[in-house]
Design an enzyme around this catalytic site. Structure first.
Site, mmCIF file in Angstrom:
data_model
loop_
_atom_site.group_PDB
_atom_site.id
_atom_site.type_symbol
_atom_site.label_atom_id
_atom_site.label_comp_id
_atom_site.label_asym_id
_atom_site.label_seq_id
_atom_site.Cartn_x
_atom_site.Cartn_y
_atom_site.Cartn_z
ATOM 1 N N ARG A 8 13.231 33.508 39.550
ATOM 2 C CA ARG A 8 13.946 34.072 39.280
ATOM 3 C C ARG A 8 12.693 33.561 37.579
ATOM 4 O O ARG A 8 13.263 33.099 37.246
ATOM 5 C CB ARG A 8 14.386 34.423 38.454
ATOM 6 C CG ARG A 8 15.087 35.705 39.437
ATOM 7 C CD ARG A 8 16.281 36.158 39.225
ATOM 8 N NE ARG A 8 16.074 36.536 37.950
ATOM 9 C CZ ARG A 8 17.834 37.370 37.476
ATOM 10 N NH1 ARG A 8 19.082 37.480 38.252
ATOM 11 N NH2 ARG A 8 18.350 37.514 36.420
ATOM 12 N N ARG A 35 18.737 36.070 26.291
ATOM 13 C CA ARG A 35 19.288 37.051 27.559
ATOM 14 C C ARG A 35 21.097 36.568 26.629
ATOM 15 O O ARG A 35 21.885 37.546 27.139
ATOM 16 C CB ARG A 35 19.540 36.484 28.805
ATOM 17 C CG ARG A 35 18.076 37.400 29.116
ATOM 18 C CD ARG A 35 17.672 36.366 30.389
ATOM 19 N NE ARG A 35 18.886 37.164 31.993
ATOM 20 C CZ ARG A 35 18.333 36.031 32.960
ATOM 21 N NH1 ARG A 35 17.649 34.955 32.433
ATOM 22 N NH2 ARG A 35 19.266 35.728 34.032
ATOM 23 N N ARG A 56 20.469 27.909 39.329
ATOM 24 C CA ARG A 56 19.457 29.993 40.526
ATOM 25 C C ARG A 56 18.345 29.509 39.982
ATOM 26 O O ARG A 56 17.553 29.853 41.360
ATOM 27 C CB ARG A 56 20.200 31.078 39.124
ATOM 28 C CG ARG A 56 20.145 31.924 39.890
ATOM 29 C CD ARG A 56 20.893 33.552 39.701
ATOM 30 N NE ARG A 56 20.728 33.410 38.281
ATOM 31 C CZ ARG A 56 20.856 34.267 37.548
ATOM 32 N NH1 ARG A 56 22.026 35.561 38.528
ATOM 33 N NH2 ARG A 56 20.453 34.677 36.260
ATOM 34 N N LYS A 99 27.673 37.182 39.029
ATOM 35 C CA LYS A 99 28.941 38.311 39.829
ATOM 36 C C LYS A 99 27.336 38.980 41.061
ATOM 37 O O LYS A 99 28.176 39.414 41.565
ATOM 38 C CB LYS A 99 28.070 39.669 38.161
ATOM 39 C CG LYS A 99 28.869 39.858 37.477
ATOM 40 C CD LYS A 99 28.464 40.573 35.717
ATOM 41 C CE LYS A 99 26.699 40.852 36.067
ATOM 42 N NZ LYS A 99 26.219 39.576 34.803
ATOM 43 N N ARG A 112 25.026 47.784 29.853
ATOM 44 C CA ARG A 112 24.908 46.999 29.629
ATOM 45 C C ARG A 112 25.063 47.460 28.218
ATOM 46 O O ARG A 112 24.980 46.475 27.730
ATOM 47 C CB ARG A 112 23.688 46.386 29.914
ATOM 48 C CG ARG A 112 23.859 45.211 30.643
ATOM 49 C CD ARG A 112 22.273 44.604 31.106
ATOM 50 N NE ARG A 112 22.076 42.770 31.374
ATOM 51 C CZ ARG A 112 22.057 42.824 32.783
ATOM 52 N NH1 ARG A 112 22.460 43.378 33.743
ATOM 53 N NH2 ARG A 112 21.274 41.321 32.919
HETATM 54 P P1 AMP Z 1 19.813 40.706 35.780
HETATM 55 O O1 AMP Z 1 19.814 40.557 37.091
HETATM 56 O O2 AMP Z 1 21.356 41.499 35.874
HETATM 57 O O3 AMP Z 1 20.818 39.487 35.307
HETATM 58 O O4 AMP Z 1 19.427 41.553 34.924
HETATM 59 C C1 AMP Z 1 17.751 40.762 34.894
HETATM 60 C C2 AMP Z 1 17.033 41.848 33.763
HETATM 61 O O5 AMP Z 1 16.933 43.008 34.213
HETATM 62 C C3 AMP Z 1 17.630 42.293 32.400
HETATM 63 O O6 AMP Z 1 18.059 40.569 31.507
HETATM 64 C C4 AMP Z 1 16.815 43.577 32.166
HETATM 65 O O7 AMP Z 1 16.406 42.361 31.226
HETATM 66 C C5 AMP Z 1 16.735 43.691 33.144
HETATM 67 N N1 AMP Z 1 18.542 44.791 33.158
HETATM 68 C C6 AMP Z 1 19.257 45.047 34.114
HETATM 69 N N2 AMP Z 1 20.165 45.961 34.188
HETATM 70 C C7 AMP Z 1 20.055 46.237 33.153
HETATM 71 C C8 AMP Z 1 20.445 47.242 31.801
HETATM 72 N N3 AMP Z 1 22.116 47.907 33.085
HETATM 73 N N4 AMP Z 1 20.140 47.776 31.818
HETATM 74 C C9 AMP Z 1 19.459 47.053 30.579
HETATM 75 N N5 AMP Z 1 18.475 46.770 31.377
HETATM 76 C C10 AMP Z 1 18.876 46.309 32.506
#
Ligand code: AMP
Length: 188
Positions: free
Chosen positions: A134, A146, A128, A14, A89
């Site tokens: 990260r 996750r 990644r 994404k 999400r």
């Molecule tokens: P991402 O970079 O999108 O993979 O997000 C990393 C982490 O941030 C996720 O595993 C969640 O812990 C948190 N996070 C990101 N977006 C959301 C969302 N829309 N709702 C809840 N937690 C989020």
């Protein structure tokens, strides 16, 4: 104003595709994950609270991310449109987003969903981890959580958006350029 949701599991590509969409279509990229990581890096109260959840592979509360999204919409009224990456999400987030947009007399333009297998998710996240460093990409237990969280809390959104007729699925296992070509066709 266009509101595209770029949907898919962690590691689906994404972020990579969103960057290419910004270049070609001049849309504003909004990643709730990036916003939360900025809060963490700045050690804000929100960032410190989110850190434990993110590093365990759990979701942060709906109200927190919805608040951040509202803020971004309010501050960017002059853009051509948005790419929402990693948001919504949960069904609750999707419902709140619909309400916010309704209040502005707007609606979701399209949901572009990148489909990949669980095995690919694991491989891509490991790759990644080496590049971006990260913490939530480095621990196998967190990665598995996750993936589980995605299936349990996020995947039901597919049904939600299919009902609205706005859901478009793209094969995410292909090359970056091939995936982008399919996305571009959905946008033009
Ligand atoms: P991402 O970079 O999108 O993979 O997000 C990393 C982490 O941030 C996720 O595993 C969640 O812990 C948190 N996070 C990101 N977006 C959301 C969302 N829309 N709702 C809840 N937690 C989020």
């Amino acid at each position: 104003m266009n509101y595209y949701i770029l949907f898919g599991p962690p590691g689906a590509g994404k972020g990579t595709q969103a960057k290419k969409m910004v270049e070609k279509f001049h849309l504003k990229h909004v990643s709730t994950g990036d916003l939360l990581r900025t809060e963490m890096a700045n050690k804000t109260e929100l960032g410190l609270k989110a850190k434990t959840l993110i590093e365990a592979g759990d979701l942060v509360p709906d109200e927190v991310v919805v608040g951040m999204i509202k803020n971004v919409f309010a501050k960017n009224s002059d853009v051509k449109g948005f790419i929402l990456d990693g948001f919504p999400r949960t069904i609750a987030q999707a419902e709140m987003l619909d309400k916010i947009l309704e209040g502005m007399k707007k609606e979701i333009t399209k949901v572009i969903s990148l489909k990949i297998q669980d095995k690919t998710i694991g491989d891509r996240i490991k790759y990644r981890a080496e590049i971006e460093g990260r913490k939530d990409d480095a621990d196998p237990e967190t990665i598995q959580n996750r993936i589980n969280t995605y299936h349990k809390q996020t995947e039901p959104l597919i049904g939600y958006y299919k009902n609205s007729g706005k859901y478009h699925e793209i094969e995410g296992e292909k090359s970056i350029d091939e995936v982008f070509e399919s996305i571009s066709k959905e946008i033009q």
